[in-house]
Design a protein around this motif. Structure first.
Motif, PDB file in Angstrom:
ATOM      1  N   THR A 101      -8.386  -7.780   3.009  1.00  0.00           N
ATOM      2  CA  THR A 101      -8.161  -7.120   4.294  1.00  0.00           C
ATOM      3  C   THR A 101      -6.924  -7.684   4.979  1.00  0.00           C
ATOM      4  OG1 THR A 101     -10.536  -6.708   4.526  1.00  0.00           O
ATOM      5  CG2 THR A 101      -9.212  -6.567   6.526  1.00  0.00           C
ATOM      6  N   ILE A 102      -6.746  -8.999   4.916  1.00  0.00           N
ATOM      7  CA  ILE A 102      -5.552  -9.625   5.485  1.00  0.00           C
ATOM      8  C   ILE A 102      -4.298  -9.074   4.818  1.00  0.00           C
ATOM      9  CG2 ILE A 102      -4.270 -11.797   5.660  1.00  0.00           C
ATOM     10  CD1 ILE A 102      -6.994 -13.217   5.983  1.00  0.00           C
ATOM     11  N   GLU A 103      -4.326  -8.962   3.518  1.00  0.00           N
ATOM     12  CA  GLU A 103      -3.176  -8.433   2.781  1.00  0.00           C
ATOM     13  C   GLU A 103      -2.821  -7.030   3.262  1.00  0.00           C
ATOM     14  OE1 GLU A 103      -0.093  -7.562   0.450  1.00  0.00           O
ATOM     15  OE2 GLU A 103      -0.998  -9.561   0.473  1.00  0.00           O
ATOM     16  N   GLN A 104      -3.828  -6.189   3.435  1.00  0.00           N
ATOM     17  CA  GLN A 104      -3.590  -4.832   3.914  1.00  0.00           C
ATOM     18  C   GLN A 104      -3.013  -4.845   5.331  1.00  0.00           C
ATOM     19  OE1 GLN A 104      -4.006  -1.966   2.005  1.00  0.00           O
ATOM     20  NE2 GLN A 104      -4.252  -3.514   0.418  1.00  0.00           N
ATOM     21  N   ALA A 105      -3.542  -5.731   6.182  1.00  0.00           N
ATOM     22  CA  ALA A 105      -3.058  -5.830   7.556  1.00  0.00           C
ATOM     23  C   ALA A 105      -1.602  -6.294   7.602  1.00  0.00           C
ATOM     24  CB  ALA A 105      -3.945  -6.774   8.358  1.00  0.00           C
ATOM     25  N   LEU A 106      -1.255  -7.232   6.738  1.00  0.00           N
ATOM     26  CA  LEU A 106       0.121  -7.720   6.689  1.00  0.00           C
ATOM     27  C   LEU A 106       1.071  -6.629   6.218  1.00  0.00           C
ATOM     28  CD1 LEU A 106      -0.368 -11.286   5.156  1.00  0.00           C
ATOM     29  CD2 LEU A 106      -0.002 -10.681   7.557  1.00  0.00           C
ATOM     30  N   ARG A 107       0.659  -5.854   5.240  1.00  0.00           N
ATOM     31  CA  ARG A 107       1.506  -4.758   4.761  1.00  0.00           C
ATOM     32  C   ARG A 107       1.786  -3.753   5.869  1.00  0.00           C
ATOM     33  NH1 ARG A 107       0.894  -1.070   1.317  1.00  0.00           N
ATOM     34  NH2 ARG A 107      -1.375  -0.936   1.224  1.00  0.00           N
ATOM     35  N   ALA A 108       0.841  -3.638   6.789  1.00  0.00           N
ATOM     36  CA  ALA A 108       0.998  -2.699   7.896  1.00  0.00           C
ATOM     37  C   ALA A 108       1.849  -3.261   9.032  1.00  0.00           C
ATOM     38  CB  ALA A 108      -0.377  -2.298   8.436  1.00  0.00           C
ATOM     39  N   GLY A 109       2.097  -4.571   9.021  1.00  0.00           N
ATOM     40  CA  GLY A 109       2.971  -5.146  10.035  1.00  0.00           C
ATOM     41  C   GLY A 109       2.317  -6.085  11.028  1.00  0.00           C
ATOM     42  N   VAL A 110       1.084  -6.519  10.774  1.00  0.00           N
ATOM     43  CA  VAL A 110       0.437  -7.504  11.651  1.00  0.00           C
ATOM     44  C   VAL A 110       1.217  -8.812  11.590  1.00  0.00           C
ATOM     45  CG1 VAL A 110      -1.626  -8.960  11.830  1.00  0.00           C
ATOM     46  CG2 VAL A 110      -1.855  -6.486  11.562  1.00  0.00           C
ATOM     47  N   ASP A 118     -10.443   1.615   5.889  1.00  0.00           N
ATOM     48  CA  ASP A 118      -9.066   1.607   5.406  1.00  0.00           C
ATOM     49  C   ASP A 118      -8.277   0.654   6.296  1.00  0.00           C
ATOM     50  OD1 ASP A 118      -6.441   2.038   4.655  1.00  0.00           O
ATOM     51  OD2 ASP A 118      -6.642   4.213   4.509  1.00  0.00           O
ATOM     52  N   PRO A 119      -8.303  -0.655   6.003  1.00  0.00           N
ATOM     53  CA  PRO A 119      -7.647  -1.645   6.869  1.00  0.00           C
ATOM     54  C   PRO A 119      -6.159  -1.403   7.057  1.00  0.00           C
ATOM     55  CG  PRO A 119      -9.103  -2.724   5.297  1.00  0.00           C
ATOM     56  CD  PRO A 119      -9.000  -1.297   4.878  1.00  0.00           C
ATOM     57  N   PHE A 120      -5.481  -0.944   6.004  1.00  0.00           N
ATOM     58  CA  PHE A 120      -4.044  -0.703   6.125  1.00  0.00           C
ATOM     59  C   PHE A 120      -3.774   0.389   7.164  1.00  0.00           C
ATOM     60  CE2 PHE A 120      -0.373   1.935   5.034  1.00  0.00           C
ATOM     61  CZ  PHE A 120       0.637   0.981   5.125  1.00  0.00           C
TER      62      PHE A 120
END
Length: 244
Positions: A48-57, A222-224
């Motif tokens: 989930t962290i990985e998806q959030a980072l890809r989105a710009g967190v 869908d975390p991203f």
């Protein structure tokens, strides 16, 4: 005065491994032992962290209540491999886990503590001058004390915006204007938190340094996509602020 780490502006993701694992029902049903449960919770949270980072967190705070320190350290190690060079990584409450993570070579940036944790002055002495230190404030007396500790703390977590189920000891809701008033009083970066949804982000982004969410990403199917919507809303709020 020391050279403190400046918190990054943007969306601030606070983890809840139990919530994230529960939201992935098929995975949760496959867990048969305590150790396997924790391992799966860590793996799912890091995904989930990985998806959030890809989105710009821009910031990830590891919050994992009522868990043994060994499991929390395992999460910190795994998360640091994903966040290093991409986002700041903060440990919630557990100074022992922060120190152990640093001793283990993990890239962790700091600690965030609450009103009932070890006092900020003692935490600063433990973590050193180069680590970021955030402190939760909400009541008028909390703000008054924070004003006396601006050489100790680096940021203030202010909330809740509204009632939230992710923190059982959360203070009374402040609303948008309540958070804005505290942010105006504090000469520190302020993080808004507590029951925040995507529609709240733009109005908050023009008033605070960053906006923290838990369930909006942690429980998302869908975390991203969820994180991307939050990031875009924050950018919209920043544009409004620049135009004002």
């Amino acid at each position: 005065m020391y050279s403190r780490r400046v918190p990054l502006r943007g969306i601030y993701f606070v983890t809840d491994p139990a919530m994230t694992l529960a939201s992935r029902e098929k995975k949760a049903q496959s867990i048969s032992t305590d150790r396997l449960w924790h391992t799966q919770a860590i793996d799912t949270t890091v995904e989930t962290i990985e998806q959030a980072l890809r989105a710009g967190v821009t910031t990830v705070q590891l919050r994992w209540k009522q868990v043994d320190s060994g499991y929390f350290l395992d999460l910190a190690k795994a998360a640091s491999e994903v966040t290093q060079g991409r986002a700041q990584l903060i440990i919630n409450d557990r100074v022992d886990v922060f120190l152990a993570a640093r001793e283990s070579g993990c890239a962790v940036d700091g600690v965030h503590i609450g009103q009932t944790d070890i006092h900020p002055t003692l935490v600063r002495a433990l973590i050193g001058d180069d680590a970021q230190l955030g402190w939760s404030v909400s009541l008028p007396r909390d703000v008054d004390e924070a004003l006396e500790l601006t050489e100790v703390i680096d940021s203030a977590g202010v909330g809740a915006l509204r009632e939230t189920s992710t923190k059982t000891d959360a203070p009374p809701s402040l609303g948008l204007e309540g958070i804005a008033r505290i942010a105006q009083r504090l000469p520190l970066p302020v993080t808004a938190i507590g029951g925040i949804g995507v529609d709240d982000v733009a109005p908050l982004a023009s008033r605070v340094h960053n906006v923290a969410v838990v369930s909006a990403i942690a429980a998302a199917q869908d975390p991203f996509r969820a994180a991307a919507q939050l990031v875009e809303a924050f950018k919209t709020g920043q544009k409004t602020e620049e135009q004002a």
